[in-house]
Design a protein around this motif. Structure first.
Motif, PDB file in Angstrom:
ATOM      1  N   MET A   1      33.707  30.513  32.267  1.00 53.83           N
ATOM      2  CA  MET A   1      33.601  31.960  32.266  1.00 53.83           C
ATOM      3  C   MET A   1      34.874  32.570  32.863  1.00 53.83           C
ATOM      4  O   MET A   1      34.959  32.780  34.058  1.00 53.83           O
ATOM      5  N   PRO A   2      35.877  32.789  32.038  1.00 51.94           N
ATOM      6  CA  PRO A   2      37.127  33.354  32.562  1.00 51.94           C
ATOM      7  C   PRO A   2      36.950  34.808  33.003  1.00 51.94           C
ATOM      8  O   PRO A   2      36.180  35.564  32.420  1.00 51.94           O
ATOM      9  N   GLY A   3      37.646  35.144  34.045  1.00 49.59           N
ATOM     10  CA  GLY A   3      37.633  36.527  34.528  1.00 49.59           C
ATOM     11  C   GLY A   3      36.414  36.889  35.338  1.00 49.59           C
ATOM     12  O   GLY A   3      36.148  38.060  35.575  1.00 49.59           O
ATOM     13  N   LYS A   4      35.653  35.893  35.767  1.00 51.69           N
ATOM     14  CA  LYS A   4      34.427  36.176  36.505  1.00 51.69           C
ATOM     15  C   LYS A   4      34.711  36.871  37.822  1.00 51.69           C
ATOM     16  O   LYS A   4      33.994  37.776  38.226  1.00 51.69           O
ATOM     17  N   ARG A   5      35.763  36.444  38.496  1.00 52.41           N
ATOM     18  CA  ARG A   5      36.101  37.020  39.791  1.00 52.41           C
ATOM     19  C   ARG A   5      37.265  38.010  39.706  1.00 52.41           C
ATOM     20  O   ARG A   5      37.864  38.355  40.701  1.00 52.41           O
ATOM     21  N   SER A   6      37.580  38.417  38.528  1.00 53.31           N
ATOM     22  CA  SER A   6      38.707  39.321  38.341  1.00 53.31           C
ATOM     23  C   SER A   6      38.422  40.688  38.950  1.00 53.31           C
ATOM     24  O   SER A   6      37.346  41.258  38.775  1.00 53.31           O
ATOM     25  N   SER A   7      39.387  41.187  39.678  1.00 56.67           N
ATOM     26  CA  SER A   7      39.244  42.518  40.270  1.00 56.67           C
ATOM     27  C   SER A   7      39.858  43.584  39.371  1.00 56.67           C
ATOM     28  O   SER A   7      39.954  44.740  39.752  1.00 56.67           O
ATOM     29  N   ARG A   8      40.298  43.190  38.194  1.00 59.40           N
ATOM     30  CA  ARG A   8      40.945  44.118  37.284  1.00 59.40           C
ATOM     31  C   ARG A   8      40.007  45.233  36.828  1.00 59.40           C
ATOM     32  O   ARG A   8      40.418  46.359  36.573  1.00 59.40           O
ATOM     33  N   LYS A   9      38.721  44.943  36.727  1.00 49.96           N
ATOM     34  CA  LYS A   9      37.768  45.961  36.284  1.00 49.96           C
ATOM     35  C   LYS A   9      37.499  47.001  37.366  1.00 49.96           C
ATOM     36  O   LYS A   9      36.956  48.061  37.093  1.00 49.96           O
ATOM     37  N   ASN A  10      37.901  46.717  38.604  1.00 50.80           N
ATOM     38  CA  ASN A  10      37.662  47.636  39.715  1.00 50.80           C
ATOM     39  C   ASN A  10      38.818  48.598  39.964  1.00 50.80           C
ATOM     40  O   ASN A  10      38.820  49.310  40.960  1.00 50.80           O
ATOM     41  N   VAL A  11      39.811  48.621  39.094  1.00 48.42           N
ATOM     42  CA  VAL A  11      40.966  49.497  39.255  1.00 48.42           C
ATOM     43  C   VAL A  11      40.542  50.946  39.010  1.00 48.42           C
ATOM     44  O   VAL A  11      39.880  51.253  38.020  1.00 48.42           O
TER      45      VAL A  11
END
Length: 137
Positions: A1-11
């Motif tokens: 599951m790539p991007g599971k911990r990505s903070s990019r969506k919280n910008v």
């Protein structure tokens, strides 16, 4: 599951107050606002009177949740916005006023010329001269 911990969506995304297009940060400094009196602190930071009096007794209170930052709109160009981070995590923006600029430290209002530059130098930097253009034939 790539991007599971990505903070990019919280910008946080900011939008132009005139045309509702997305604004882009200029990468400049954030100018935090400060308050000096107990009444100012109480009104702007929304805290109890006793806490505001204690903070005012210590000196100047710098609010880290409110700042002025430079943004760019594709249609309207450069603009300065006052950004307020609320307790629930959302941000609210409005155009920075002259009153807001007076509450920042070590800054001058961007619409007025730099007071350390002479009037002659300021005038010369704003005009174009055809005498300085060199054409090689």
């Amino acid at each position: 599951m790539p991007g599971k911990r990505s903070s990019r969506k919280n910008v946080t995304r900011f939008f132009c107050p005139y045309c509702e297009q997305r604004l882009w940060r200029r990468g400049g400094e954030k100018y935090h606002l400060f308050y000096t009196g107990a009444l100012e602190i109480q009104q702007n930071v929304s805290m109890p009177r006793q806490s505001a009096v204690m903070l005012a007794a210590k000196g100047v209170y710098v609010d880290n949740n409110v700042w002025i930052e430079e943004f760019t709109c594709g249609q309207h160009g450069k603009m300065w916005l006052k950004v307020c981070r609320k307790e629930d995590g959302r941000t609210v923006t409005s155009l920075a006023t002259h009153k807001d600029w007076k509450r920042t430290s070590r800054t001058i209002h961007p619409e007025t010329p730099n007071p350390s530059v002479s009037e002659f130098t300021y005038r010369m930097s704003r005009q174009t001269s055809t005498k300085l253009i060199y054409h090689k034939e």
